[in-house]
Design a protein around this motif. Structure first.
Motif, short mmCIF file in Angstrom:
data_model
loop_
_atom_site.label_atom_id
_atom_site.label_comp_id
_atom_site.label_asym_id
_atom_site.label_seq_id
_atom_site.Cartn_x
_atom_site.Cartn_y
_atom_site.Cartn_z
N LYS A 4 0.86 -1.19 0.00
CA LYS A 4 0.00 0.00 0.00
C LYS A 4 0.89 1.23 0.00
O LYS A 4 2.05 1.17 0.36
N GLU A 8 -2.59 5.52 1.59
CA GLU A 8 -3.63 4.53 1.90
C GLU A 8 -3.59 4.12 3.37
O GLU A 8 -4.63 3.98 4.01
N TYR A 57 3.09 -2.71 5.36
CA TYR A 57 2.52 -2.52 4.03
C TYR A 57 3.37 -1.67 3.09
O TYR A 57 3.22 -1.75 1.88
N CYS A 58 4.22 -0.80 3.64
CA CYS A 58 4.94 0.14 2.78
C CYS A 58 6.43 -0.16 2.65
O CYS A 58 7.03 0.16 1.63
#
Length: 130
Positions: A4, A8, A57-58
């Motif tokens: 993401k 987000e 997520y990143c």
């Protein structure tokens, strides 16, 4: 885990975003240090959960990063994300000292007093005769 963007992940944490942007606004800069962010996360769990999701997520999953590196990359990502809104923080850098830190040369004094030079001559002759 599905990758993401920071945007987000940040959207899922409106309270964390509010706290972070409030800090940026008070400093008039998008630049927050990892230490500041960490301290903020200790007081507000939403900031910590945001950090965990950012890390999951990143951050690149193929790279093993230390805790410090993950906080560092979160700070960089936040700065990049909010730069337009709060400025890059170039004016936030602490003023650079006019010259480097003192060296031993800065502490050497030239003594013109004849007594002092005789005294230092005695000291040096004592050290040489072992």
């Amino acid at each position: 885990a599905q990758k993401k963007t920071l945007y987000e992940v940040l959207r899922s944490y409106p309270r964390a975003q509010e706290l972070i942007t409030k800090t940026m606004r008070s400093q008039n800069s998008a630049s927050i240090s990892p230490a500041e962010l960490r301290a903020m996360s200790e007081v507000n769990s939403c900031v910590y959960h945001f950090y965990l999701d950012f890390a999951n997520y990143c951050c690149p999953s193929h790279m093993v990063q230390s805790d410090e590196q993950q906080w560092e990359s979160l700070c960089k990502a936040l700065k990049k994300h909010f730069e337009k809104e709060f400025g890059g923080g170039q004016n936030q850098k602490p003023p650079q000292p006019q010259r480097p830190n003192n060296t031993l040369g800065d502490f050497i004094t030239i003594e013109t007093n004849s007594k002092a030079s005789k005294k230092s001559a005695k000291v040096s002759s004592r050290g040489g005769g072992r």
